[in-house]
Write an enzyme that holds these catalytic residues in place. Sequence first.
Site, mmCIF file in Angstrom:
data_model
loop_
_atom_site.group_PDB
_atom_site.id
_atom_site.type_symbol
_atom_site.label_atom_id
_atom_site.label_comp_id
_atom_site.label_asym_id
_atom_site.label_seq_id
_atom_site.Cartn_x
_atom_site.Cartn_y
_atom_site.Cartn_z
ATOM 1 N N SER A 168 36.998 51.351 17.343
ATOM 2 C CA SER A 168 37.557 51.176 16.199
ATOM 3 C C SER A 168 39.221 50.704 16.369
ATOM 4 C CB SER A 168 38.136 52.157 15.047
ATOM 5 O OG SER A 168 38.151 51.720 13.707
ATOM 6 N N ASP B 89 39.027 45.386 12.046
ATOM 7 C CA ASP B 89 39.529 45.722 13.501
ATOM 8 C C ASP B 89 38.003 46.519 13.949
ATOM 9 O OD1 ASP B 89 37.494 47.558 11.345
ATOM 10 O OD2 ASP B 89 38.741 49.599 12.406
ATOM 11 N N ASP C 285 35.707 47.366 14.963
ATOM 12 C CA ASP C 285 33.866 47.538 14.610
ATOM 13 C C ASP C 285 33.743 46.628 13.404
ATOM 14 O OD1 ASP C 285 35.490 50.026 13.371
ATOM 15 O OD2 ASP C 285 33.713 51.018 13.117
ATOM 16 N N ASP D 265 34.477 47.619 9.853
ATOM 17 C CA ASP D 265 34.696 48.300 8.755
ATOM 18 C C ASP D 265 35.829 48.577 7.709
ATOM 19 O OD1 ASP D 265 36.331 50.441 10.181
ATOM 20 O OD2 ASP D 265 34.003 52.084 9.760
#
Length: 470
Positions: A101, A240, A242, A244
């Site tokens: 992340s 960010d 990833d 999400d």
Amino acid sequence: MSLKFGTSGLRGLSVDLKGKASAVYATAFARHLLTSGQAKAGDPILVARDFRDSSPDVSATCIAALKNAGLTPLDCGTVPTPALALYGLSLKAGALMITGSHIPADRNGIKFYRPDGEIDKQDETAIAALAAEVEAEGISDEAATAEDHSAIAAELFYERNIALLPEKALSGLKIGVYQHSTVARDLFVEVLAHYGANVVALGRSETFIPVDTEAVSPETLALLRKWAPEHGLDAIVSADGDGDRPLLADENGVPLRGDLIGLITANFLDAGVVVTPVTSNSGIEASGSFEVVRTKVGSPFVIAGMAKALAAGRNGVMGFEANGGLLTASAFTLNGRAVSPLPTRDSFLPVLAVLLSAEQKKPLSEIAAAYNLPVAAADRLENFAQEKSAALMTYLRASRDNLEAFLAPVGKVKTLSDIDGLRVALTDGSTIHFRPSGNAPEMRCYVEAANQDEAETLLNKGLDLIRNFG
């Protein structure tokens, strides 16, 4: 070994996750699905990853382990986590997202998804116990490939997002996309362009950049404030690693807080119940017609709160975290269409909801100011040993005298909440909240105050108190 479950999956140093450890946890997850009846031998299971250097190796090891455990891995490549989750829900298949992340590039992690969505804390306990058994048995760390489903996963997510707003809903807006190393970078450009926005791609990087949407770095702030006037932008969008957690800056390059983005989206959706952690702004309760449920920090707790609301017969159930990641537990009707629930953090829906407000010829800064929320600020101390964080929290919880003495330089204690960390309301109306990270050597401090100067002053004093403890 540094690996442990935190607020969002398994996290740790990349050197600890690569090799046998990733095979152990992938095998443990497969066994959990099989023994709990959530999957049967031969069922598909999805694997995707972010752009950090260690992710391809971890992904290949997980694919081999999943094959050996009796499942059929499908390689979804580098897609946003919500895209992977959506594809998993459509196939009723489990999934693994290889990502750290927003944390630094020397760290990585795995997010696990059951066929019906994110794992919960009970699943984490079961997977950890099975991992210990698998490790004791011994396991190889071989690598493997799998059938490529990346285009299918990306297309499904794209189709979902281009159905949320009316056609050309964002025409007239000039929007920058800070691409850096987020897996959402190309899909953001495509979705915004579909809605008629004039899109400017910015800052694409082949080196992983850890962008934290909840504590935006000075380097990122400088870029946003430079690009906005330079390109005449109405907004800058990013996410960010990833994809999400949204990052959305106004026409001046100033980021909107994630909880404000969630609040705007809740009103856009006409939500009935909003589930959000204790770290989200205290003004949310007075800013909509919805019921607010507070939880600990982490999507598993938000999901549990949403599930409880659904079980009570509530409609219009959604949640968001202070980082802006938005989750939906109910179907919502948007643009005349029913949008299926996506009970995992998503950056696209909240970004589109806020940008639609901006399209109504109001600058984002004006839209944000109209909510008149207490001014909030947050930051963290990195490389702050978890043992020291634990010692500090133990000391503060030991007695009211300890807490009041520690906070004497910033104010007097009025009330406190121990839902997650220690959140203290001070007698002057401000708030300070200390919370150790669940998966990294970091200590976070959140504050609220009457204005920006007071919030920044309180935040700096709070960080100094943490830094000088002991």
